[in-house]
Design a protein around this motif. Structure first.
Motif, PDB file in Angstrom:
ATOM      1  N   ARG A  20     -11.949 -53.048  -4.241  1.00  0.00           N
ATOM      2  CA  ARG A  20     -11.741 -54.310  -3.433  1.00  0.00           C
ATOM      3  C   ARG A  20     -12.042 -53.993  -2.728  1.00  0.00           C
ATOM      4  NH1 ARG A  20      -6.408 -52.958  -2.940  1.00  0.00           N
ATOM      5  NH2 ARG A  20      -5.088 -53.598  -4.560  1.00  0.00           N
ATOM      6  N   VAL A  43      -9.069 -62.765  -5.569  1.00  0.00           N
ATOM      7  CA  VAL A  43      -7.995 -62.788  -5.594  1.00  0.00           C
ATOM      8  C   VAL A  43      -7.140 -63.233  -4.545  1.00  0.00           C
ATOM      9  CG1 VAL A  43      -5.931 -60.799  -5.834  1.00  0.00           C
ATOM     10  CG2 VAL A  43      -8.075 -60.369  -6.794  1.00  0.00           C
ATOM     11  N   THR A 117     -10.651 -49.678  -1.943  1.00  0.00           N
ATOM     12  CA  THR A 117     -10.351 -50.321  -0.266  1.00  0.00           C
ATOM     13  C   THR A 117     -10.947 -50.490   0.115  1.00  0.00           C
ATOM     14  OG1 THR A 117      -7.933 -51.317  -1.608  1.00  0.00           O
ATOM     15  CG2 THR A 117      -8.828 -52.616   0.075  1.00  0.00           C
ATOM     16  N   GLY A 164      -4.298 -59.874 -11.770  1.00  0.00           N
ATOM     17  CA  GLY A 164      -3.468 -59.659 -11.316  1.00  0.00           C
ATOM     18  C   GLY A 164      -2.849 -57.823 -11.316  1.00  0.00           C
ATOM     19  N   VAL A 165      -3.311 -57.604 -12.695  1.00  0.00           N
ATOM     20  CA  VAL A 165      -2.845 -55.986 -13.247  1.00  0.00           C
ATOM     21  C   VAL A 165      -3.914 -56.019 -12.226  1.00  0.00           C
ATOM     22  CG1 VAL A 165      -2.463 -54.692 -15.148  1.00  0.00           C
ATOM     23  CG2 VAL A 165      -1.608 -57.525 -14.640  1.00  0.00           C
ATOM     24  N   ASP A 167      -5.255 -55.797 -10.157  1.00  0.00           N
ATOM     25  CA  ASP A 167      -5.157 -55.223  -8.772  1.00  0.00           C
ATOM     26  C   ASP A 167      -4.309 -54.481  -7.919  1.00  0.00           C
ATOM     27  OD1 ASP A 167      -6.063 -56.700  -5.812  1.00  0.00           O
ATOM     28  OD2 ASP A 167      -3.900 -57.758  -5.486  1.00  0.00           O
ATOM     29  N   GLU A 168      -3.232 -54.475  -8.769  1.00  0.00           N
ATOM     30  CA  GLU A 168      -2.332 -53.561  -8.765  1.00  0.00           C
ATOM     31  C   GLU A 168      -2.453 -52.174  -9.139  1.00  0.00           C
ATOM     32  OE1 GLU A 168       1.389 -55.126 -10.368  1.00  0.00           O
ATOM     33  OE2 GLU A 168       1.998 -56.377 -10.033  1.00  0.00           O
ATOM     34  N   GLU A 169      -2.908 -52.114  -9.970  1.00  0.00           N
ATOM     35  CA  GLU A 169      -3.618 -50.606 -10.400  1.00  0.00           C
ATOM     36  C   GLU A 169      -4.676 -49.912  -9.550  1.00  0.00           C
ATOM     37  OE1 GLU A 169      -2.003 -48.961 -12.227  1.00  0.00           O
ATOM     38  OE2 GLU A 169      -0.854 -50.359 -13.167  1.00  0.00           O
ATOM     39  N   ASP A 171      -4.943 -50.440  -6.321  1.00  0.00           N
ATOM     40  CA  ASP A 171      -4.006 -48.969  -5.413  1.00  0.00           C
ATOM     41  C   ASP A 171      -3.866 -48.038  -5.389  1.00  0.00           C
ATOM     42  OD1 ASP A 171      -4.522 -50.652  -3.075  1.00  0.00           O
ATOM     43  OD2 ASP A 171      -2.412 -51.898  -3.524  1.00  0.00           O
ATOM     44  N   ARG A 172      -3.058 -47.494  -7.115  1.00  0.00           N
ATOM     45  CA  ARG A 172      -2.827 -46.053  -7.232  1.00  0.00           C
ATOM     46  C   ARG A 172      -4.198 -45.213  -7.531  1.00  0.00           C
ATOM     47  NH1 ARG A 172       1.293 -48.177 -12.212  1.00  0.00           N
ATOM     48  NH2 ARG A 172       2.381 -49.707 -11.258  1.00  0.00           N
ATOM     49  N   GLN A 177      -6.239 -41.911 -13.652  1.00  0.00           N
ATOM     50  CA  GLN A 177      -5.937 -43.475 -13.006  1.00  0.00           C
ATOM     51  C   GLN A 177      -7.559 -44.206 -13.159  1.00  0.00           C
ATOM     52  OE1 GLN A 177      -3.998 -45.529 -11.588  1.00  0.00           O
ATOM     53  NE2 GLN A 177      -4.473 -47.126 -11.888  1.00  0.00           N
TER      54      GLN A 177
END
Length: 334
Positions: A20, A43, A117, A164-165, A167-169, A171-172, A177
């Protein structure tokens, strides 16, 4: 399997470069990593794209660009902002990519902002997701040859929750992963390619437009479902319910080549993808794509691609991991 399904069965990311980018203006990033294919999704905010094969254009939230290498491309806040950051190829034993200021010196403004990121501000005015396939075999020769140098899909031209999915994942940081992110990138690429081919535009491949033809469409589906079958034009015509002459003439008109020439190309494209799997023998590949012996496959493969199946396999074999794992993020050039 229809022709599009066969094409989209190719993407298999393996530890893809995923990042990101979060930046405030002014910013301008030139990517010159020579990767076979990159996917960039906006995003938040806006980004100006300059890339070979497409006119400069602005992208907004939900817009996606597919960029085929080895050509470089640039994203910026404005067409007037000079390049400030250059991202180069990854190192030989890591998925990390080299990153430097435009003059080759160290970066003073950008930094590592957290899990996958990078940029100037975690809540930057512009936030982009960048996914890169580092090896051509991860995408498949068929996708790379079917796509133009640059494809841009506006958010209004397609609808997908996958941006969106992802973008959320991203970060994990949990066990497994990397595999989750690889598969999400594959799904996003597949959705984008399908949406692009579905547009009423002349640049879609002839074989894709031919799927709606009452004569050629059924013939294409048969060839893709049973590539190993010893097809003849007469056999294919009988299965589609038309005369041999009608099928041969119509197929050449719509697809641009005779049925058996198309079948040869499809078989060899399948073979090229199968050969990237080290556990599958050349004999097994030959059998699965319709060649009686590995020698017959080798001769046809070399005529088409200029190398033998074994040479193709060795050229695309992954390098042994002899260095410690490095996080997939831009790294400053020493």
């Amino acid at each position: 399997m229809d022709p599009l399904a066969g094409l989209l069965d190719g993407p298999r990311a393996r530890g893809a470069f995923l990042l990101r980018v979060a930046v405030d203006p002014p910013w301008s990033i030139r990517v010159a990593d020579r990767a076979p294919l990159s996917l960039v999704a906006v995003v938040h905010g806006r980004a100006h794209l300059r890339a070979a094969g497409t006119a400069p254009q602005d992208l907004g939230p939900g817009d996606v660009a597919l960029l085929r290498g080895p050509h470089p491309y640039t994203f910026a806040d404005s067409p007037d902002t000079p390049v400030r950051v250059v991202i180069g190829p990854q190192g030989p034993h890591t998925s990390a990519q080299h990153c430097a200021a435009a003059d080759g010196g160290p970066l003073a403004e950008t930094t590592w902002l957290g899990t996958r990121t990078w940029g100037t501000n975690p809540q930057g005015a512009a936030r982009l997701l960048v996914g890169t396939y580092n090896l051509g075999t991860e995408v498949g020769r068929r996708i790379l040859t079917a796509l133009p140098p640059a494809v841009v899909l506006g958010a209004g031209a397609w609808r997908s929750p996958l941006v969106g999915v992802l973008d959320e994942e991203i970060d994990r940081d949990e066990p497994g992963q990397e595999v989750v992110l690889d598969r999400l990138l594959d799904l996003l690429l597949i959705s984008a390619v399908r949406a692009w081919f579905s547009r009423p535009a002349p640049e879609a491949p002839a074989w894709y437009r031919a799927q709606g033809d009452p004569v050629v469409g059924p013939a294409l589906r048969l060839l893709h479902e049973e590539p190993a079958r010893p097809w003849t034009v007469a056999d294919l015509a009988a299965r589609t319910g038309v005369s041999r002459a009608t099928l041969a003439r119509r197929f050449a008109e719509v697809v641009g080549e005779p049925p058996m020439a198309y079948l040869t190309g499809w078989r060899l494209a399948l073979a090229a993808d199968l050969l990237r799997e080290p556990e599958v023998t050349v004999t097994a590949v030959a059998r699965r794509v319709g060649y009686a012996t590995p020698f017959a496959l080798s001769a046809a493969f070399k005529r088409r691609y200029g190398v033998s199946p074994q040479q193709h396999r060795r050229a695309h074999a992954p390098e042994p991991d002899t260095a410690p794992d490095v996080e997939a993020a831009p790294q400053p050039v020493p």
